[in-house]
Structure formats: C-alpha cells, structure tokens
Scaffold this active site. Structure first.
Site, PDB file in Angstrom:
ATOM      1  N   TYR A 138      -3.585 -71.892  22.976  1.00 29.88           N
ATOM      2  CA  TYR A 138      -3.677 -72.835  24.085  1.00 29.88           C
ATOM      3  C   TYR A 138      -4.843 -73.814  23.964  1.00 29.88           C
ATOM      4  O   TYR A 138      -4.706 -74.971  24.324  1.00 29.88           O
ATOM      5  CB  TYR A 138      -3.810 -72.073  25.417  1.00 29.88           C
ATOM      6  CG  TYR A 138      -2.556 -71.329  25.809  1.00 29.88           C
ATOM      7  CD1 TYR A 138      -1.587 -71.943  26.598  1.00 29.88           C
ATOM      8  CD2 TYR A 138      -2.320 -70.038  25.383  1.00 29.88           C
ATOM      9  CE1 TYR A 138      -0.428 -71.280  26.956  1.00 29.88           C
ATOM     10  CE2 TYR A 138      -1.158 -69.357  25.734  1.00 29.88           C
ATOM     11  CZ  TYR A 138      -0.219 -69.991  26.521  1.00 29.88           C
ATOM     12  OH  TYR A 138       0.941 -69.342  26.867  1.00 29.88           O
ATOM     13  N   ARG A 158      12.247 -66.019  23.898  1.00 32.32           N
ATOM     14  CA  ARG A 158      11.343 -64.882  23.803  1.00 32.32           C
ATOM     15  C   ARG A 158      11.136 -64.295  25.196  1.00 32.32           C
ATOM     16  O   ARG A 158      10.652 -64.981  26.103  1.00 32.32           O
ATOM     17  CB  ARG A 158      10.004 -65.317  23.201  1.00 32.32           C
ATOM     18  CG  ARG A 158       9.038 -64.164  23.102  1.00 32.32           C
ATOM     19  CD  ARG A 158       7.676 -64.556  22.581  1.00 32.32           C
ATOM     20  NE  ARG A 158       6.773 -63.429  22.834  1.00 32.32           N
ATOM     21  CZ  ARG A 158       5.597 -63.531  23.405  1.00 32.32           C
ATOM     22  NH1 ARG A 158       5.105 -64.698  23.775  1.00 32.32           N
ATOM     23  NH2 ARG A 158       4.859 -62.454  23.618  1.00 32.32           N
ATOM     24  N   HIS A 193       4.376 -56.397  27.065  1.00 27.97           N
ATOM     25  CA  HIS A 193       3.663 -57.574  27.572  1.00 27.97           C
ATOM     26  C   HIS A 193       2.859 -57.157  28.812  1.00 27.97           C
ATOM     27  O   HIS A 193       3.096 -57.619  29.917  1.00 27.97           O
ATOM     28  CB  HIS A 193       4.652 -58.698  27.894  1.00 27.97           C
ATOM     29  CG  HIS A 193       4.024 -60.049  27.971  1.00 27.97           C
ATOM     30  ND1 HIS A 193       4.485 -61.148  27.263  1.00 27.97           N
ATOM     31  CD2 HIS A 193       2.945 -60.513  28.665  1.00 27.97           C
ATOM     32  CE1 HIS A 193       3.743 -62.206  27.539  1.00 27.97           C
ATOM     33  NE2 HIS A 193       2.799 -61.844  28.389  1.00 27.97           N
ATOM     34  N   ASN A 197       0.042 -67.022  19.670  1.00 21.02           N
ATOM     35  CA  ASN A 197      -0.077 -67.704  20.957  1.00 21.02           C
ATOM     36  C   ASN A 197      -1.356 -68.523  20.946  1.00 21.02           C
ATOM     37  O   ASN A 197      -2.435 -67.991  20.639  1.00 21.02           O
ATOM     38  CB  ASN A 197      -0.146 -66.708  22.114  1.00 21.02           C
ATOM     39  CG  ASN A 197       1.139 -65.930  22.312  1.00 21.02           C
ATOM     40  OD1 ASN A 197       2.144 -66.188  21.647  1.00 21.02           O
ATOM     41  ND2 ASN A 197       1.116 -64.976  23.227  1.00 21.02           N
ATOM     42  N   GLU A 215      -0.455 -60.256  22.755  1.00 22.14           N
ATOM     43  CA  GLU A 215      -1.877 -60.488  23.020  1.00 22.14           C
ATOM     44  C   GLU A 215      -2.652 -59.215  23.350  1.00 22.14           C
ATOM     45  O   GLU A 215      -3.181 -59.054  24.459  1.00 22.14           O
ATOM     46  CB  GLU A 215      -2.047 -61.510  24.149  1.00 22.14           C
ATOM     47  CG  GLU A 215      -1.436 -62.865  23.841  1.00 22.14           C
ATOM     48  CD  GLU A 215      -1.708 -63.902  24.925  1.00 22.14           C
ATOM     49  OE1 GLU A 215      -2.409 -63.572  25.907  1.00 22.14           O
ATOM     50  OE2 GLU A 215      -1.229 -65.036  24.799  1.00 22.14           O
ATOM     51  N   GLU A 223       3.785 -68.802  21.805  1.00 17.82           N
ATOM     52  CA  GLU A 223       3.431 -69.376  23.113  1.00 17.82           C
ATOM     53  C   GLU A 223       2.555 -70.597  22.904  1.00 17.82           C
ATOM     54  O   GLU A 223       1.659 -70.582  22.074  1.00 17.82           O
ATOM     55  CB  GLU A 223       2.646 -68.393  23.995  1.00 17.82           C
ATOM     56  CG  GLU A 223       3.457 -67.343  24.693  1.00 17.82           C
ATOM     57  CD  GLU A 223       2.597 -66.488  25.631  1.00 17.82           C
ATOM     58  OE1 GLU A 223       1.591 -67.001  26.180  1.00 17.82           O
ATOM     59  OE2 GLU A 223       2.929 -65.309  25.809  1.00 17.82           O
TER      60      GLU A 223
END
Length: 511
Positions: free
Chosen positions: A336, A102, A147, A334, A192, A401
């Site tokens: 985290y 990606r 991005h 994504n 995002e 991600e």
C-alpha cells in the site's frame, strides 16, 4: 573480509533497487503480457456477516468487536451480508471482467471450535456454493485459508502463542483442500502474518488484543505461523497436488523502505527494516528456512543487553529449516505505501519495533488517504518488486492486495482512479524491469468492515450502504475505470484527441 563483501553487496542491491524506481519516471504506455491476471479481493470477516448462523463458531474478531473497542462500536455481525448476497457480488465481478477473485475462508465456519472433531458441513457448503458460482461465471477462485479470524476457543488456550495450534491449522487446511481442492487451484495459507503477530499480539490494535510481551510474543506468534504454513504446504504437496494440480503459497504485506539519506547507515537501516518486516516471513520460506541474519543479530544483541541468556527470537531446528525452505509456488504480495527510514539506535524499551534501531518518517508532500498510515507513493511498489526480484531470485509473483481508502465512500472517486493508475503503471514498469509479476488484485471489491476503524474507512470499488438493512451495492467510477483497464490490458500510446489524458506522473487529467 567476507562480512565486508556481504555488506557491500547489500548496499549495491539496495542502491540498485532505489535507482530503478525512478521517482520521476514518465508514465508507461504499454500493454501487460497476455497471460496477466486481473482480480479483486475480500476477507471473510470483513464482508460475510452471518457471524453466528449455520453452526459457525465464535472467532477472535467476533469477540474483539463485541467488546466495543471498534470505531463507533461497529461489528462484523452483518458487514456486507455477503453470506446471503454472494451471487450479487459475483455479478459485480463479472461486470468488471476480472479473471480471479481472492476471498478468505472462515475457519470457524468449517471447524467451529477450531478442531477437526467439530466439522460443520453447512459452513463448508457456503464456500462450495461460492466457488461454484465463481466457476459458472468464468472467474478463477483464489482462496486464503487464514485472514485473521482465529477460532476463539483456540485463542482461549493461547492462540498463535501455543504451538498446539500448528496441528489444528494443518487439520483445518487438510479438510478444506479435500473438499474444495478439485475446484480451487490457487491457495494462500495466511494473509499478512505480520499484522496478526504485531498488531494482534504486540500492540493490541487487532484481535485478540494482546499487549503483554511486545518483545517476545510477536516472535512466538510468527514462529508458529511459519511452521503452520509449512505443514499446510506439505500437506497439499504430499496429498493433493498430483490429483488437484493447484498452487499454494502465502501472502505477505510489505511497505517499501526508502533510505532517508544516501548515507551507508541509512541504506543499511532501510535494508534492515525490510528484512525485519518482509524478510521475517519471506526469508525462511523463500531462502533458507531461517530468519534473516540481520534480524537474528539485532534481536540477540538487544536480548544480551537485557541480561537474557538466549535471544528472544526463537530458533528453528535443522529439521524445521528443511521443512520450511521452499514451501511456495509463487510470491503473494500486499502493498500500500512507503516510508523513509533512517538509522537510529533505540534502547528505550524492548519490543519488536525497537529491536530494529530505525527511525521511520514520511514525506509531508505525499498525498494522504482515508487511513492515517496510507500515503500515496506509487513508485514505491516498483522499488519493492525489484527488491523482491533480487532478494528472492525473481519468483512468480501476484500482487494480492493494493488499494486506497477514503472516508465518505463517494461514487465519483477520481482519487482512487489516480491511485490505481499510478500504482498499476508501476507494476507494468517492474515487469519491464524483468520482475515476474503474473497478476494484480485490487483491494477491495466492496466497502467493508475495516477492522479497528469499522465502517469509517472505505476501500471498495463498490459502495455499500451500511445504514440500509439490505446492504445495497452501487458501482463507483473506479470500478468502471478498472473494467476498461482490464478490457484493454494496459495502456497504449495516445494518438487521438478522444483518448484520456495523463499528467507525466500518471494522474488522469479530467476536464
């Protein structure tokens, strides 16, 4: 009565998602499905460098970093020099055995001013060469159109706050589809957008560094990005899908929002927080073309308390709702970290974050990372995947991600192996729960320019020496571990003494 039933259903789903994460669930020793895809990811401004060569125009991140606001006054002018070293980077991926890569395309390489009449063939050729190199090494390209690096000339006239950007973005997407679409079959329109709108136009942490109307501008930014996404999706669907036969969606970032207590107020607050962040963009696209009901209600309530005649949250027309609804082929996620959320009324001042009436905390026992915001909470990913399954009718999903940072870039990055081991195993658990997860993408291929933190935070599977003009790469232990995981496609029952040992929570035991 209908409202009460809806609230009870909301709580039931929230409780179910909380229940299935099983914070203490044992490590799962199984393989992933045979179709599962393994990849890694980067972003154009973070790795390419070559900020002003071959006709490239200035982006908002070029201008923002040149203003000296980044840690150590770092810039992305050279970064990892992947503009010149992309073939070496492809070989790093080939060595790991990833199925897909990606990457993002810099709008200012294609249209330096942001507008179609500034087309730059040299910029397009770079991506054609990259895609060809990937294909020659049997790696599937997954391209992100945006991005965060908006052309500065568009920002000069308002950027994402000016709805003229919608047609400029559509023109850009159209040109990229026409030039690369025969070889690129997986597309993401935006990365995002929450970060673009809140960090860029709400609190000035990211480019373009705006902090003027934090209760208005982030909502306008999101409104224009959602409409831009839908325009690009329909452009692909109408003009290119039949011949190119690819898939196109958006990738959204989300933390898991765990209720701080089991009270109905905290459960509702956690649900509200998830809707205000992930639902802000996902609800229009994956559900009904409009913002989440709770978001509309809370922003309207806060707007009325200010004495405003209308809500600060913009409204889609009925035609726009029809245009936006269903503009996806899969769900890009994504993820985290996780937070605890409690209900807390807040009328101190007006901004997107204060509109939610929540209090966000973390458990002090959660492991830290090289980033202040990133606490290591593997089970949160499983909970989030299950929430998405129930909220959006279990779409095909790619984790686009997931990764962890450190400050020193050590090659012996055992902590990163443990992070991946725990989080990826929770992806496997979510698949066991019935979630349609089709692939996992590790962030990131390389240590790179980590936005406001410059080169001080390192997420890479490969170390990059930024003090050396040649930007040499070195393979970290995490990349070697990831290669083994890809090769075995998961974990099997451990039967012999030579097999790796795991703590019950999934951590590898060394020595």
């Amino acid at each position: 009565m209908a409202a009460v039933l809806q609230l009870l259903l909301l709580f039931a789903v929230s409780n179910l998602c909380s229940a299935v994460h099983h914070k203490d669930a044992p490590f799962l020793h199984k393989k992933f499905p045979p179709y599962f895809m393994w990849g890694t990811a980067t972003a154009s401004y973070q790795i390419e460098g070559a900020w002003n060569v071959s006709g490239k125009g200035e982006s908002i991140w070029d201008k923002f970093s040149h203003a000296g606001v980044i840690h150590n006054q770092d810039t992305g002018d050279v970064a990892c020099d992947s503009y010149n070293k992309y073939k070496e980077d492809v070989q790093l991926m080939k060595e790991m055995g990833v199925t897909h890569y990606r990457f993002s395309i810099a709008w200012t390489r294609i249209f330096p001013t942001g507008k179609a009449d500034s087309y730059n063939a040299a910029g397009m050729q770079y991506y054609k060469d990259l895609v060809a190199e990937l294909k020659n090494n049997s790696i599937i390209p997954m391209a992100t159109l945006y991005h965060w690096d908006l052309p500065q000339q568009l920002e000069d006239v308002g950027g994402w706050l000016n709805d003229t950007v919608i047609e400029h973005y559509r023109d850009y997407a159209d040109r990229v589809f026409s030039e690369l679409g025969d070889d690129v079959k997986l597309w993401l329109t935006f990365n995002e957008p929450f970060v673009t709108c809140w960090l860029g136009y709400g609190i000035a942490v990211h480019a373009p560094g705006k902090y003027e109307k934090p209760g208005v501008d982030p909502y306008i930014c999101a409104h224009n990005i959602i409409r831009s996404h839908a325009k690009a999706w329909h452009t692909y669907d109408d003009k290119y899908r039949e011949s190119q036969r690819g898939k196109i969606s958006i990738t959204l970032d989300a933390d898991w929002k765990e209720p701080k207590t089991n009270s109905s107020a905290d459960r509702a607050a956690a649900e509200r927080a998830e809707q205000f962040k992930l639902g802000w963009f996902a609800h229009p696209i994956y559900k009904n073309g409009d913002y989440p009901k709770v978001m509309k209600e809370f922003v309207a309530k806060k707007s009325k308390a200010q004495g405003l005649p209308v809500s600060r949250l913009p409204q889609f027309t009925e035609a726009e709702k029809c245009m936006i609804k269903g503009t996806y082929d899969f769900f890009g996620l994504n993820h985290y970290t996780t937070q605890y959320v409690a209900d807390k009324e807040d009328s101190s001042y007006v901004s997107y974050d204060k509109d939610q009436d929540i209090d966000v905390t973390v458990d002090p026992n959660w492991a830290s990372s090289g980033s202040s915001w990133l606490k290591v909470v593997p089970w949160g990913l499983r909970s989030l995947l299950n929430w998405i399954k129930y909220e959006y009718n279990n779409p095909d999903l790619y984790v686009t991600e997931n990764g962890v940072s450190d400050k020193n870039g050590t090659l012996n990055d055992t902590f990163r192996i443990n992070f991946y081991n725990g989080y990826i195993n929770n992806v496997l658990k979510a698949i066991d729960d019935g979630c349609n997860v089709k692939g996992y993408t590790a962030w990131s291929l390389l240590d790179n320019f980590e936005w406001r933190q410059g080169y001080s935070e390192k997420f890479g599977l490969h170390y990059v020496d930024f003090d050396d003009p040649d930007r040499p790469r070195e393979t970290k232990d995490s990349a070697k571990w990831f290669k083994k995981l890809i090769n075995t496609n998961g974990w099997e029952e451990l039967k012999d003494a030579s097999s790796p040992k795991y703590h019950p929570d999934g951590r590898l035991v060394f020595g």
